[in-house]
Design a protein around this motif. Sequence first.
Motif, PDB file in Angstrom:
ATOM      1  N   ILE A 281       0.836  -1.198   0.000  1.00 28.43           N
ATOM      2  CA  ILE A 281       0.000   0.000   0.000  1.00 28.43           C
ATOM      3  C   ILE A 281       0.875   1.255   0.000  1.00 28.43           C
ATOM      4  O   ILE A 281       0.557   2.249  -0.655  1.00 28.43           O
ATOM      5  N   PHE A 282       1.990   1.222   0.725  1.00 26.45           N
ATOM      6  CA  PHE A 282       2.906   2.363   0.754  1.00 26.45           C
ATOM      7  C   PHE A 282       3.397   2.670  -0.656  1.00 26.45           C
ATOM      8  O   PHE A 282       3.391   3.826  -1.094  1.00 26.45           O
ATOM      9  N   LEU A 283       3.825   1.651  -1.382  1.00 27.37           N
ATOM     10  CA  LEU A 283       4.326   1.855  -2.737  1.00 27.37           C
ATOM     11  C   LEU A 283       3.197   2.206  -3.702  1.00 27.37           C
ATOM     12  O   LEU A 283       3.412   2.899  -4.696  1.00 27.37           O
ATOM     13  N   HIS A 284       1.988   1.735  -3.403  1.00 22.47           N
ATOM     14  CA  HIS A 284       0.827   2.018  -4.231  1.00 22.47           C
ATOM     15  C   HIS A 284       0.363   3.468  -4.048  1.00 22.47           C
ATOM     16  O   HIS A 284      -0.194   4.065  -4.965  1.00 22.47           O
ATOM     17  N   GLU A 288       6.561   6.876  -7.754  1.00 23.73           N
ATOM     18  CA  GLU A 288       7.834   6.172  -7.636  1.00 23.73           C
ATOM     19  C   GLU A 288       8.974   7.104  -7.245  1.00 23.73           C
ATOM     20  O   GLU A 288       9.836   6.752  -6.428  1.00 23.73           O
ATOM     21  N   GLU A 289       8.986   8.335  -7.798  1.00 23.98           N
ATOM     22  CA  GLU A 289      10.071   9.276  -7.518  1.00 23.98           C
ATOM     23  C   GLU A 289       9.975   9.869  -6.107  1.00 23.98           C
ATOM     24  O   GLU A 289      10.929  10.463  -5.615  1.00 23.98           O
ATOM     25  N   LYS A 290       8.805   9.729  -5.466  1.00 27.43           N
ATOM     26  CA  LYS A 290       8.588  10.334  -4.150  1.00 27.43           C
ATOM     27  C   LYS A 290       8.633   9.318  -3.007  1.00 27.43           C
ATOM     28  O   LYS A 290       8.623   9.708  -1.838  1.00 27.43           O
ATOM     29  N   VAL A 291       8.674   8.045  -3.330  1.00 27.10           N
ATOM     30  CA  VAL A 291       8.490   7.031  -2.290  1.00 27.10           C
ATOM     31  C   VAL A 291       9.642   7.032  -1.283  1.00 27.10           C
ATOM     32  O   VAL A 291       9.429   6.839  -0.083  1.00 27.10           O
ATOM     33  N   LEU A 292      10.872   7.271  -1.738  1.00 26.18           N
ATOM     34  CA  LEU A 292      12.012   7.300  -0.814  1.00 26.18           C
ATOM     35  C   LEU A 292      11.878   8.479   0.143  1.00 26.18           C
ATOM     36  O   LEU A 292      12.142   8.343   1.355  1.00 26.18           O
ATOM     37  N   HIS A 293      11.475   9.623  -0.367  1.00 27.41           N
ATOM     38  CA  HIS A 293      11.247  10.802   0.472  1.00 27.41           C
ATOM     39  C   HIS A 293      10.227  10.496   1.563  1.00 27.41           C
ATOM     40  O   HIS A 293      10.466  10.758   2.742  1.00 27.41           O
ATOM     41  N   HIS A 294       9.081   9.954   1.178  1.00 23.42           N
ATOM     42  CA  HIS A 294       8.015   9.714   2.149  1.00 23.42           C
ATOM     43  C   HIS A 294       8.402   8.629   3.158  1.00 23.42           C
ATOM     44  O   HIS A 294       7.983   8.685   4.313  1.00 23.42           O
ATOM     45  N   PHE A 295       9.194   7.660   2.731  1.00 23.59           N
ATOM     46  CA  PHE A 295       9.626   6.629   3.679  1.00 23.59           C
ATOM     47  C   PHE A 295      10.461   7.241   4.796  1.00 23.59           C
ATOM     48  O   PHE A 295      10.230   6.968   5.984  1.00 23.59           O
ATOM     49  N   PHE A 296      11.444   8.068   4.452  1.00 24.34           N
ATOM     50  CA  PHE A 296      12.316   8.617   5.484  1.00 24.34           C
ATOM     51  C   PHE A 296      11.619   9.682   6.325  1.00 24.34           C
ATOM     52  O   PHE A 296      11.958   9.858   7.503  1.00 24.34           O
ATOM     53  N   VAL A 297      10.643  10.375   5.760  1.00 21.20           N
ATOM     54  CA  VAL A 297       9.824  11.275   6.575  1.00 21.20           C
ATOM     55  C   VAL A 297       9.077  10.476   7.636  1.00 21.20           C
ATOM     56  O   VAL A 297       8.993  10.866   8.802  1.00 21.20           O
ATOM     57  N   GLU A 298       8.536   9.327   7.238  1.00 20.26           N
ATOM     58  CA  GLU A 298       7.826   8.470   8.198  1.00 20.26           C
ATOM     59  C   GLU A 298       8.796   7.851   9.200  1.00 20.26           C
ATOM     60  O   GLU A 298       8.486   7.718  10.386  1.00 20.26           O
ATOM     61  N   ALA A 299       9.991   7.460   8.747  1.00 22.13           N
ATOM     62  CA  ALA A 299      10.999   6.903   9.663  1.00 22.13           C
ATOM     63  C   ALA A 299      11.370   7.923  10.733  1.00 22.13           C
ATOM     64  O   ALA A 299      11.575   7.571  11.902  1.00 22.13           O
ATOM     65  N   ALA A 300      11.443   9.200  10.345  1.00 14.00           N
ATOM     66  CA  ALA A 300      11.749  10.253  11.315  1.00 14.00           C
ATOM     67  C   ALA A 300      10.604  10.445  12.298  1.00 14.00           C
ATOM     68  O   ALA A 300      10.830  10.788  13.465  1.00 14.00           O
ATOM     69  N   ARG A 301       9.373  10.222  11.850  1.00 15.74           N
ATOM     70  CA  ARG A 301       8.232  10.348  12.756  1.00 15.74           C
ATOM     71  C   ARG A 301       8.202   9.196  13.761  1.00 15.74           C
ATOM     72  O   ARG A 301       7.934   9.387  14.939  1.00 15.74           O
ATOM     73  N   VAL A 302       8.494   7.993  13.287  1.00 17.67           N
ATOM     74  CA  VAL A 302       8.477   6.820  14.160  1.00 17.67           C
ATOM     75  C   VAL A 302       9.659   6.848  15.127  1.00 17.67           C
ATOM     76  O   VAL A 302       9.524   6.481  16.296  1.00 17.67           O
ATOM     77  N   TYR A 303      10.820   7.266  14.631  1.00 17.85           N
ATOM     78  CA  TYR A 303      12.030   7.344  15.460  1.00 17.85           C
ATOM     79  C   TYR A 303      12.552   8.776  15.463  1.00 17.85           C
ATOM     80  O   TYR A 303      13.504   9.097  14.757  1.00 17.85           O
ATOM     81  N   PRO A 304      11.942   9.681  16.240  1.00 17.46           N
ATOM     82  CA  PRO A 304      12.389  11.073  16.243  1.00 17.46           C
ATOM     83  C   PRO A 304      13.814  11.193  16.766  1.00 17.46           C
ATOM     84  O   PRO A 304      14.195  10.506  17.705  1.00 17.46           O
TER      85      PRO A 304
END
Length: 331
Positions: A281-284, A288-304
Amino acid sequence: MATLCSGCSNTYFDTIQVYLRDDAAATKFLKLHGVLPNDVQCPNCKLPCTYRASKHSWYCGRWKKIAKTKRSKQCPYTRSDYKGTFLEGTHLKPSQVISFVNHWLHKQWNHHTVIKILNFAPTTSVDWRSFCAEVTERWLENQEPIGGEGIEVEIDETLFIKRGRFTKQLWVFGGIERLTKKCFLVPLLNKDRSARTLVPIIKKFIKPGSVVYSDSWRAYKQLCDQGYSHFVINHKDHFVDPNNPKVHTQNIERLWLDLKQWSKRPGIRQKFYKQYLARYIFLHTYEEEKVLHHFFVEAARVYPPSGVPATSSTSSPEQSTSSTQASTSSA
């Protein structure tokens, strides 16, 4: 405080070209996305610390006079740049982390590529896949419900069958907005497809006032009483209602087809299917060009970077839900 990234674009091969062997560029990328801290304050002196790039650490080192003496002492405070972050406890270089995530977010992901190209031990690859999966699972739990007043949503359930020495079955329930293609997927691990199971899921993931289209499965009969406009297509007679062409479930059927093409690879265990669906669902959801950006934004939210864990709550899908660290067993 450094400016955070507002939405960069990186293709799969762009990321390899820029970050594969460049730790300085990789560290800058992680700081811009809030994964690593841009500044750290000494808790003793209440002043900014100095960053040591070679050691990926922060230190204070200020000299302070000792009261009632002529002597001074140096503040010993130091902390790892990785403390409390997505990278805490790892010995990997920032470039390796970005390269791993970049490949994990690719449809053709596999361990052998990571082990060979990034020189990972097999256990390291398994561990980091679990860390990445936890980020997308948390992201999935934080999603707002789809639909809304007058918005059309299709729902359905489908059966996944894994053939082998022992045939395994897994039912998955889901919904998709016709216009935006926003969707949700929920594995039914207890195989229960009754109204007792499905209606609470619908109420959690689909906003009241939505126009819901489904097949004639009996579990959906009470949806009109739950604040939804409900239209039914009987697939025994038609796939599209001849009297009302808007009554069909072709979008969710296409979603099932795409999802099952992804799931053809062997080795996906049932207990890891939530991880698998969250990644899908994340990749859906993102380009495609934005998925890496959004992943690390979420990683920063989960692990501030502050090291303070993200707030958790199970009261609604808008709020974060606490989850146990994903198992590092191979899926």
